[in-house]
Write a protein that holds these residues in place. Structure first.
Motif, PDB file in Angstrom:
ATOM      1  N   UNK A   1      53.765   9.873  47.728  1.00 50.56           N
ATOM      2  CA  UNK A   1      52.592  10.670  47.405  1.00 50.56           C
ATOM      3  C   UNK A   1      52.938  11.603  46.250  1.00 50.56           C
ATOM      4  N   UNK A   2      51.997  11.778  45.334  1.00 53.85           N
ATOM      5  CA  UNK A   2      52.212  12.652  44.179  1.00 53.85           C
ATOM      6  C   UNK A   2      51.076  13.661  44.102  1.00 53.85           C
ATOM      7  N   UNK A   3      51.463  14.918  43.934  1.00 47.76           N
ATOM      8  CA  UNK A   3      50.466  15.978  43.793  1.00 47.76           C
ATOM      9  C   UNK A   3      50.842  16.884  42.629  1.00 47.76           C
ATOM     10  N   UNK A   4      49.801  17.432  42.014  1.00 44.22           N
ATOM     11  CA  UNK A   4      50.008  18.321  40.869  1.00 44.22           C
ATOM     12  C   UNK A   4      49.998  19.771  41.333  1.00 44.22           C
ATOM     13  N   UNK A   5      51.018  20.501  40.891  1.00 44.05           N
ATOM     14  CA  UNK A   5      51.139  21.919  41.212  1.00 44.05           C
ATOM     15  C   UNK A   5      50.193  22.704  40.295  1.00 44.05           C
ATOM     16  N   UNK A   6      49.324  23.531  40.846  1.00 41.64           N
ATOM     17  CA  UNK A   6      48.486  24.378  39.992  1.00 41.64           C
ATOM     18  C   UNK A   6      49.354  25.306  39.139  1.00 41.64           C
ATOM     19  N   UNK A   7      48.944  25.549  37.928  1.00 42.87           N
ATOM     20  CA  UNK A   7      49.739  26.349  36.988  1.00 42.87           C
ATOM     21  C   UNK A   7      50.124  27.708  37.557  1.00 42.87           C
TER      22      UNK A   7
ATOM     23  N   UNK B   1      57.633  12.750  48.662  1.00 45.36           N
ATOM     24  CA  UNK B   1      56.537  13.593  48.177  1.00 45.36           C
ATOM     25  C   UNK B   1      56.967  14.217  46.854  1.00 45.36           C
ATOM     26  N   UNK B   2      56.173  13.975  45.810  1.00 46.50           N
ATOM     27  CA  UNK B   2      56.444  14.541  44.490  1.00 46.50           C
ATOM     28  C   UNK B   2      55.437  15.638  44.195  1.00 46.50           C
TER      29      UNK B   2
ATOM     30  N   UNK C   1      61.755  13.187  51.856  1.00 50.84           N
ATOM     31  CA  UNK C   1      62.238  13.846  50.647  1.00 50.84           C
ATOM     32  C   UNK C   1      61.042  14.452  49.918  1.00 50.84           C
ATOM     33  N   UNK C   2      61.182  15.718  49.567  1.00 54.91           N
ATOM     34  CA  UNK C   2      60.195  16.413  48.754  1.00 54.91           C
ATOM     35  C   UNK C   2      60.899  16.835  47.476  1.00 54.91           C
ATOM     36  N   UNK C   3      60.324  16.481  46.333  1.00 54.06           N
ATOM     37  CA  UNK C   3      60.903  16.862  45.046  1.00 54.06           C
ATOM     38  C   UNK C   3      59.837  17.545  44.212  1.00 54.06           C
ATOM     39  N   UNK C   4      60.257  18.572  43.483  1.00 52.13           N
ATOM     40  CA  UNK C   4      59.330  19.321  42.637  1.00 52.13           C
ATOM     41  C   UNK C   4      59.982  19.580  41.286  1.00 52.13           C
TER      42      UNK C   4
ATOM     43  N   UNK D   1      53.996  24.579  52.286  1.00 54.72           N
ATOM     44  CA  UNK D   1      52.785  25.357  52.014  1.00 54.72           C
ATOM     45  C   UNK D   1      52.236  25.022  50.633  1.00 54.72           C
ATOM     46  N   UNK D   2      53.101  24.921  49.646  1.00 60.26           N
ATOM     47  CA  UNK D   2      52.676  24.567  48.299  1.00 60.26           C
ATOM     48  C   UNK D   2      52.028  23.189  48.270  1.00 60.26           C
ATOM     49  N   UNK D   3      52.552  22.254  49.031  1.00 62.25           N
ATOM     50  CA  UNK D   3      52.015  20.893  49.098  1.00 62.25           C
ATOM     51  C   UNK D   3      50.517  20.930  49.424  1.00 62.25           C
ATOM     52  N   UNK D   4      50.119  21.796  50.320  1.00 62.85           N
ATOM     53  CA  UNK D   4      48.718  21.880  50.735  1.00 62.85           C
ATOM     54  C   UNK D   4      47.829  22.551  49.688  1.00 62.85           C
TER      55      UNK D   4
END
Length: 160
Positions: A92-98, A64-65, A30-33, A144-147
């Protein structure tokens, strides 16, 4: 369980129900954004139990968040923090660049189910179950965004 179909939502309650339905249909990945996840039911008992059941259902289950503003999760989500503590290897948690955040909320499950909320200010959207062909393009974009994202929500603090 092999759910199929489309659920359109237009209110906070229907959005919550759609998320719980999508999580219940998820088995492995599961990927959530979202901007900050404050509107998601992760801090409710039902939401927390649903995520826990997903993570315990399959040993390889992974969550994946992607979050644009992680402050709310860090400061106001104790149930989610406890879940992260119990399932460290699976979440796993990652921050999306603005510059990459578009304002939409997404849940992609098993590359087969897709929940999309067009903008975080509104509770309108759609949950599509059992449609891998429809999900593939969105899933590829979020892979792609995850990376492009950086790790966030470091290890939980014990408060000693």
């Amino acid at each position: 369980m092999d759910p199929k179909g489309t659920i359109v939502f237009g209110s906070r309650g229907a959005f919550t129900e759609a998320i719980l339905t999508a999580v219940a249909a998820s088995r492995l990945d599961m990927t959530v954004a979202d901007r900050d996840f404050r509107d998601w039911p992760f801090e409710t008992l039902a939401g927390s139990q649903s995520l826990a059941a997903f993570l315990q259902g399959e040993p390889r289950a992974r969550l994946r968040l992607l979050v644009a503003e992680p402050d709310w999760l860090e400061r106001h989500a104790p149930r989610f923090a406890q879940l992260r503590q119990r399932h460290r290897a699976a979440i796993e948690c990652r921050q999306i660049p603005a510059e990459f955040y578009r304002g939409e909320s997404v849940l992609i499950a098993d590359r087969c189910h897709l929940l999309r909320r067009a903008h975080h200010d509104f509770f309108r959207g759609r949950l599509t179950l059992g449609a891998p062909a429809e999900v593939e393009q969105v899933a590829n974009r979020y892979d792609t965004l995850w990376h492009e994202c950086t790790d966030c929500l470091g290890p939980t603090t014990l408060g000693l």
